[in-house]
Design a protein around this motif. Structure first.
Motif, PDB file in Angstrom:
ATOM      1  N   LEU A 125      60.643  65.509  36.857  1.00  0.00           N
ATOM      2  CA  LEU A 125      61.778  64.826  37.497  1.00  0.00           C
ATOM      3  C   LEU A 125      61.871  63.409  36.947  1.00  0.00           C
ATOM      4  CD1 LEU A 125      61.115  65.990  41.170  1.00  0.00           C
ATOM      5  CD2 LEU A 125      62.642  67.027  39.477  1.00  0.00           C
ATOM      6  N   LYS A 126      63.097  63.002  36.588  1.00  0.00           N
ATOM      7  CA  LYS A 126      63.264  61.673  35.991  1.00  0.00           C
ATOM      8  C   LYS A 126      64.448  60.953  36.619  1.00  0.00           C
ATOM      9  CE  LYS A 126      61.495  63.052  31.494  1.00  0.00           C
ATOM     10  NZ  LYS A 126      61.674  63.056  30.044  1.00  0.00           N
ATOM     11  N   PHE A 127      64.191  59.745  37.069  1.00  0.00           N
ATOM     12  CA  PHE A 127      65.270  58.882  37.560  1.00  0.00           C
ATOM     13  C   PHE A 127      66.099  58.451  36.352  1.00  0.00           C
ATOM     14  CE2 PHE A 127      66.560  54.386  38.252  1.00  0.00           C
ATOM     15  CZ  PHE A 127      67.558  54.639  39.174  1.00  0.00           C
ATOM     16  N   ILE A 182      66.370  66.900  36.125  1.00  0.00           N
ATOM     17  CA  ILE A 182      65.361  67.920  36.409  1.00  0.00           C
ATOM     18  C   ILE A 182      65.106  68.621  35.087  1.00  0.00           C
ATOM     19  CG2 ILE A 182      64.867  70.010  37.738  1.00  0.00           C
ATOM     20  CD1 ILE A 182      67.139  68.719  39.656  1.00  0.00           C
ATOM     21  N   GLU A 183      63.869  68.532  34.618  1.00  0.00           N
ATOM     22  CA  GLU A 183      63.597  68.927  33.241  1.00  0.00           C
ATOM     23  C   GLU A 183      62.485  69.955  33.158  1.00  0.00           C
ATOM     24  OE1 GLU A 183      64.093  65.294  30.607  1.00  0.00           O
ATOM     25  OE2 GLU A 183      62.312  66.212  29.763  1.00  0.00           O
ATOM     26  N   GLN A 184      62.658  70.877  32.238  1.00  0.00           N
ATOM     27  CA  GLN A 184      61.622  71.859  31.926  1.00  0.00           C
ATOM     28  C   GLN A 184      60.359  71.107  31.488  1.00  0.00           C
ATOM     29  OE1 GLN A 184      62.591  73.339  28.117  1.00  0.00           O
ATOM     30  NE2 GLN A 184      60.941  74.844  28.014  1.00  0.00           N
ATOM     31  N   CYS A 185      59.191  71.578  31.942  1.00  0.00           N
ATOM     32  CA  CYS A 185      57.945  70.904  31.592  1.00  0.00           C
ATOM     33  C   CYS A 185      57.423  71.425  30.254  1.00  0.00           C
ATOM     34  CB  CYS A 185      56.914  71.139  32.693  1.00  0.00           C
ATOM     35  SG  CYS A 185      55.450  70.149  32.465  1.00  0.00           S
ATOM     36  N   LEU A 186      57.263  70.522  29.322  1.00  0.00           N
ATOM     37  CA  LEU A 186      56.727  70.891  28.008  1.00  0.00           C
ATOM     38  C   LEU A 186      55.233  70.604  27.995  1.00  0.00           C
ATOM     39  CD1 LEU A 186      59.462  69.143  25.817  1.00  0.00           C
ATOM     40  CD2 LEU A 186      59.389  71.549  26.502  1.00  0.00           C
ATOM     41  N   THR A 187      54.543  71.209  27.053  1.00  0.00           N
ATOM     42  CA  THR A 187      53.111  70.919  26.933  1.00  0.00           C
ATOM     43  C   THR A 187      52.775  70.607  25.481  1.00  0.00           C
ATOM     44  OG1 THR A 187      52.676  73.263  26.659  1.00  0.00           O
ATOM     45  CG2 THR A 187      52.332  72.354  28.856  1.00  0.00           C
ATOM     46  N   PRO A 190      50.254  67.597  22.845  1.00  0.00           N
ATOM     47  CA  PRO A 190      49.945  66.172  22.698  1.00  0.00           C
ATOM     48  C   PRO A 190      51.203  65.345  22.493  1.00  0.00           C
ATOM     49  CG  PRO A 190      49.165  67.428  20.786  1.00  0.00           C
ATOM     50  CD  PRO A 190      49.744  68.412  21.747  1.00  0.00           C
ATOM     51  N   GLU A 191      51.134  64.093  22.929  1.00  0.00           N
ATOM     52  CA  GLU A 191      52.286  63.197  22.756  1.00  0.00           C
ATOM     53  C   GLU A 191      52.021  62.241  21.610  1.00  0.00           C
ATOM     54  OE1 GLU A 191      53.903  61.365  26.364  1.00  0.00           O
ATOM     55  OE2 GLU A 191      52.852  62.916  27.490  1.00  0.00           O
ATOM     56  N   ILE A 192      53.105  61.795  20.995  1.00  0.00           N
ATOM     57  CA  ILE A 192      52.988  60.798  19.937  1.00  0.00           C
ATOM     58  C   ILE A 192      54.214  59.891  19.995  1.00  0.00           C
ATOM     59  CG2 ILE A 192      54.050  62.282  18.165  1.00  0.00           C
ATOM     60  CD1 ILE A 192      51.933  61.130  16.189  1.00  0.00           C
ATOM     61  N   LEU A 226      60.949  63.525  24.142  1.00  0.00           N
ATOM     62  CA  LEU A 226      60.867  63.275  25.584  1.00  0.00           C
ATOM     63  C   LEU A 226      61.796  62.126  25.956  1.00  0.00           C
ATOM     64  CD1 LEU A 226      57.011  63.357  26.261  1.00  0.00           C
ATOM     65  CD2 LEU A 226      58.661  65.203  26.569  1.00  0.00           C
ATOM     66  N   GLU A 227      61.814  61.121  25.111  1.00  0.00           N
ATOM     67  CA  GLU A 227      62.645  59.949  25.420  1.00  0.00           C
ATOM     68  C   GLU A 227      62.874  59.121  24.168  1.00  0.00           C
ATOM     69  OE1 GLU A 227      60.867  56.793  27.686  1.00  0.00           O
ATOM     70  OE2 GLU A 227      58.959  56.975  26.648  1.00  0.00           O
ATOM     71  N   TYR A 228      63.962  58.354  24.224  1.00  0.00           N
ATOM     72  CA  TYR A 228      64.205  57.297  23.242  1.00  0.00           C
ATOM     73  C   TYR A 228      64.015  55.965  23.945  1.00  0.00           C
ATOM     74  CZ  TYR A 228      67.049  60.469  20.234  1.00  0.00           C
ATOM     75  OH  TYR A 228      67.508  61.462  19.420  1.00  0.00           O
TER      76      TYR A 228
END
Ligand code: AMP
Ligand code: GLY
Length: 419
Positions: free
Chosen positions: A140-142, A180-185, A187-189, A278-280
């Motif tokens: 969930l993201k505001f 409301i976003e699908q959960c990804l799995t 590592p993040e970079i 995921l985001e900019y």
């Protein structure tokens, strides 16, 4: 050359340090800056953006560099006002900065340009949001700026409904919808690019640690540490990121009529089916900037100045070999709250050990000593030929730095590398 940087935290301290160390020794200004930044730059105290622009014109500022994101979308927008005043600005116009300011705008941009990202829907009311909860975990993201705290990865319905009530009923972050976003799995970079209209350069990748606690436990924060190295992403991965994400983004900005000059930050998850956005963010990362800036060699000031004027020249900078590790020291209560006024000791020892100490949230007390002044307090950064060497140096330099209630993770640059 006179350069003004907007912001007051560790990222801006790192940016100003890199500009200060550039061969041309530019004269630096910071709006609003901090007590620590005042050793490098003249602090500018003006009430608002129009007054800042008036100051820059009067003072003959040659270049404005956007550190923090907030002013990019405030009022008429920092870059827009700079353009009207004829001051080159490294930081995008208000229209393009929606990529960060509105998560819904970003998701629609990603979809429109077929850039990989998680599936999503938008809810305006709590009832709508609760009805849209299907599978768990769910994200969930505001839809707005919330200093990294407006996102919840919810393992179950109870936690999701609690967050929905906070955002859409209690309005913890103010007015705005919920994604409301699908959960990804995976590592993040963090991938950073300098974007100058249709040109771009991918910079040194980094990874940040967003949760407050070790082993990625507890709530999200603005970032509790970072690690940066050219070795963080192998050439094949970088190639894939460039072709599926960076290039389509730069082309998308052009197609949408959104001219962009500035750093662009891609928060990616490396999922089993490839990298996804995921985001900019329309600026450098914090604390990634603190890890990356010490690795920049060459003439950073000339590089940014030329790029802000429309000439991206990658040959003006290059990135050191090896690794850089940044450890954040946060104050008591962070991220739910933060405590100010705790005296800080050991800063000179950290510097003597060869680390760079960037101030995220400190101020000088009446006795002329630094004390805590915000959630994230200090970023202590060290480099080394290997991740282990850099990590050991960062921890050794951080150990003597103390203040009451200090929170510091012990697994930065280890977690996600070693199992
Ligand atoms: P954001 O501000 O959108 O980058 O989200 C903050 C953090 O929440 C990210 O760094 C991830 O750890 C996590 N996150 C965001 N979106 C997702 C997603 N779709 N799936 C899994 N985790 C996510
Ligand atoms: N490191 C996360 C951010 O800058 O948003």
């Amino acid at each position: 050359m006179k350069i003004l940087v907007t912001g007051k935290g560790g990222r801006e301290h790192a940016l100003l340090t890199a500009l200060h160390e550039s061969p041309g020794s530019p004269t630096l200004y910071a709006y609003p800056g901090s007590d620590a930044i005042a050793t490098l730059a003249t602090r500018v105290s003006v009430p608002d953006l129009p007054a800042l622009i008036a100051f820059m014109k009067e003072e003959g500022i040659d270049l404005c560099v956007a550190g923090e994101e907030a002013w990019l979308v405030q009022g008429d927008g920092l870059a827009n006002l700079c353009a009207t005043a004829g001051i080159p600005c490294w930081g995008p116009f208000k229209q393009a900065a929606q990529l960060e300011a509105s998560k819904i705008f970003a998701k629609q941009f990603l979809q429109r340009h077929s850039i990989p990202t998680a599936a999503f829907s938008v809810a305006t009311t709590a009832a709508e949001a609760k009805a849209a909860l299907d599978t768990f975990p769910i994200v969930l993201k505001f839809d707005g700026l919330a200093a990294g705290k407006g996102v919840a990865v919810c393992p179950d319905r109870v936690s999701a409904e609690t967050f929905i009530d906070e955002v859409l009923e209690a309005r913890a972050f103010g007015a705005g919808d919920l994604l409301i976003e699908q959960c990804l799995t995976g590592p993040e970079i963090s991938i950073f690019a300098s974007v100058c209209d249709d040109q771009y350069q991918i910079l040194m990748p980094a990874r940040d640690y967003k949760r407050i606690g070790d082993d990625d436990q507890g709530p999200n924060t603005g970032g509790m540490g970072a690690v940066a190295s050219r070795e963080l992403a192998d050439p094949d991965l970088l190639q894939l990121v460039e072709s599926t994400i960076v290039k389509p983004t730069v082309e998308g900005l052009q197609k949408d009529g959104l001219p962009y000059r500035g750093f662009l930050y891609f928060g990616l998850m490396l999922t089993p089916s490839g990298p996804q956005v995921l985001e900019y963010n329309c600026r450098f990362g914090d604390p990634e900037a603190e890890a990356v800036m010490p690795m920049i060699q060459g003439d950073f000031a000339a590089y940014v100045d030329a790029a802000a004027r429309g000439q991206l020249d990658p040959s003006l900078i290059h990135f050191a070999e090896g690794w850089s590790v940044c450890l954040i020291s946060a104050s008591a209560g962070y991220p739910a709250s933060s405590r100010s006024g705790d005296a800080i000791s050991g800063l000179d020892t950290a510097t003597a050990l060869g680390a760079r100490v960037y101030h995220c949230g400190t101020r000088l007390n009446a006795a002329g000593q630094f004390e805590t002044h915000g959630g994230r307090v200090l970023a202590i950064v060290a480099q080394g030929s290997t991740r282990q060497v850099a990590r050991d140096a960062a921890y050794a330099a951080s150990a003597p730095v103390r203040f009451d209630g200090l929170q510091r993770r012990s697994d930065i640059a280890t977690l996600h590398f070693e199992s």
